[in-house]
Design a protein around this motif. Structure first.
Motif, mmCIF file in Angstrom:
data_model
loop_
_atom_site.group_PDB
_atom_site.id
_atom_site.type_symbol
_atom_site.label_atom_id
_atom_site.label_comp_id
_atom_site.label_asym_id
_atom_site.label_seq_id
_atom_site.Cartn_x
_atom_site.Cartn_y
_atom_site.Cartn_z
ATOM 1 N N HIS A 1 0.879 -1.173 0.000
ATOM 2 C CA HIS A 1 0.000 0.000 0.000
ATOM 3 C C HIS A 1 0.916 1.222 0.000
ATOM 4 O O HIS A 1 1.726 1.396 0.904
ATOM 5 C CB HIS A 1 -0.911 -0.018 1.232
ATOM 6 N N ASP B 1 -2.494 12.255 -5.392
ATOM 7 C CA ASP B 1 -3.228 11.100 -5.913
ATOM 8 C C ASP B 1 -2.357 10.228 -6.795
ATOM 9 O O ASP B 1 -2.692 9.072 -7.055
ATOM 10 C CB ASP B 1 -4.465 11.559 -6.680
ATOM 11 N N ASP C 1 -0.908 -0.761 -4.275
ATOM 12 C CA ASP C 1 -2.289 -0.286 -4.178
ATOM 13 C C ASP C 1 -2.241 1.179 -3.754
ATOM 14 O O ASP C 1 -1.627 1.523 -2.731
ATOM 15 C CB ASP C 1 -3.072 -1.114 -3.157
ATOM 16 N N THR C 2 -2.886 2.048 -4.536
ATOM 17 C CA THR C 2 -2.752 3.493 -4.345
ATOM 18 C C THR C 2 -4.089 4.195 -4.547
ATOM 19 O O THR C 2 -5.087 3.580 -4.930
ATOM 20 C CB THR C 2 -1.736 4.083 -5.349
ATOM 21 N N SER D 1 -4.685 5.937 -6.969
ATOM 22 C CA SER D 1 -4.940 5.827 -8.407
ATOM 23 C C SER D 1 -5.131 4.378 -8.835
ATOM 24 O O SER D 1 -4.953 4.047 -10.009
ATOM 25 C CB SER D 1 -3.798 6.467 -9.194
ATOM 26 N N GLY D 2 -5.491 3.531 -7.898
ATOM 27 C CA GLY D 2 -5.725 2.130 -8.210
ATOM 28 C C GLY D 2 -4.451 1.311 -8.150
ATOM 29 O O GLY D 2 -3.438 1.728 -7.564
ATOM 30 N N GLU D 3 -4.490 0.146 -8.783
ATOM 31 C CA GLU D 3 -3.317 -0.736 -8.801
ATOM 32 C C GLU D 3 -2.279 -0.193 -9.772
ATOM 33 O O GLU D 3 -2.583 0.110 -10.924
ATOM 34 C CB GLU D 3 -3.727 -2.142 -9.225
ATOM 35 N N PRO E 1 -1.930 4.963 -15.328
ATOM 36 C CA PRO E 1 -3.110 5.302 -16.127
ATOM 37 C C PRO E 1 -2.793 6.409 -17.131
ATOM 38 O O PRO E 1 -2.007 7.314 -16.851
ATOM 39 C CB PRO E 1 -4.123 5.786 -15.083
ATOM 40 N N ARG F 1 -3.354 2.952 -20.899
ATOM 41 C CA ARG F 1 -2.249 2.931 -19.943
ATOM 42 C C ARG F 1 -1.001 3.520 -20.605
ATOM 43 O O ARG F 1 -0.912 3.584 -21.841
ATOM 44 C CB ARG F 1 -1.925 1.506 -19.464
#
Length: 262
Positions: free
Chosen positions: A58, A69, A96-97, A99-101, A116, A244
């Motif tokens: 995390h 973010d 895990d953030t 901004s998602g994985e 992303p 991506r």
């Protein structure tokens, strides 16, 4: 409380280059106020904190002012600490953030961030930002950050920001990235954040979430080399993968030590 502390120069192959980030591994999460105080005391653009959770991590990022973010160079720095200092056995690190994985793959000394894509769209430049620029852009776009496109690399180098004027606007949590086609790379950039203790960020991985799709379409190329033209400079190898982007670079450990929170 004693915590390990590392400072890593990211997106560079030399000490004193790229963008410095502090990395603090944690056993469990501390209060947000304390995390912000540590980031402020570290006095670099970003401090990354991570907690190991099974075979994942995390990850959170703090500037001296706010939690972010998304941050590229501090993610690279965290992966560098996990792989080279904490001897993580796998060549793929999962974070895990907010901004998602986010996945980071390691190939020898090169770290590739899977981030992303944030394709910028046409926008109107706020008058305050316009007044703060010594040279006006050809094109104004926006995703999280304003993306200002210039006619030449030389204009990017010569651009001056009136910080007093610039600080009148709040883009929390974004900033302003200026960019142009490169002479020794596919494209170049610089990045500025209003109301921040560090006006110009040396190398900004997250800004390339917008720069990569823009220049990929403009140059009709999927793989590109980018240079951020700050005083410290940084090199990023970029791949556009539609939704991506892949951002690759190297890192160097500047120091390791401990910090005390009481």
């Amino acid at each position: 409380m004693k915590l390990d502390l590392y400072q890593i120069d990211a997106f560079t192959d030399r000490i004193f280059g790229g963008n410095p980030a502090c990395v603090v591994p944690l056993q469990s999460w501390l209060p947000d106020e304390l995390l912000l105080q540590i980031a402020k005391e570290n006095a670099v653009a970003e401090t990354a904190f991570f907690v190991e959770e099974g075979n994942r991590y995390h990850l959170r990022w703090f500037t001296p002012e706010i939690e972010m973010d998304l941050c590229g160079h501090a993610t690279l720095a965290a992966a560098h600490v996990i792989k080279t200092i904490r001897n993580y056995p796998s060549d793929t690190i999962a974070f895990d953030t907010l901004s998602g994985e986010l996945m980071v793959s390691v190939n020898e000394d090169v770290y590739t961030l899977d981030f992303p894509s944030r394709n910028p769209t046409p926008a109107t430049l706020p008058e305050i930002i316009e007044a703060a620029l010594s040279i006006q852009p050809q094109t104004v776009l926006k995703a999280r950050d304003y993306v200002l496109v210039y006619a030449s690399e030389q204009q990017i180098k010569e651009l001056v920001i009136d910080q007093q004027m610039f600080n009148k606007i709040n883009l929390d949590p974004g900033g302003v990235v200026v960019t142009a086609k490169g002479t020794e790379s596919d494209f170049v950039s610089r990045f500025f954040t209003p109301q921040a203790s560090i006006l110009e960020d040396p190398v900004t991985g997250s800004a390339h979430c917008s720069l990569i799709p823009y220049w990929s379409a403009k140059l009709n190329k999927k793989e590109m080399k980018a240079i951020q033209l700050s005083e410290r400079k940084g090199t990023l190898l970029c791949v556009d993968k539609e939704d991506r982007v892949l951002i690759s670079g190297t890192a160097k450990t500047y120091f390791s030590g401990v910090l005390w929170t009481d």
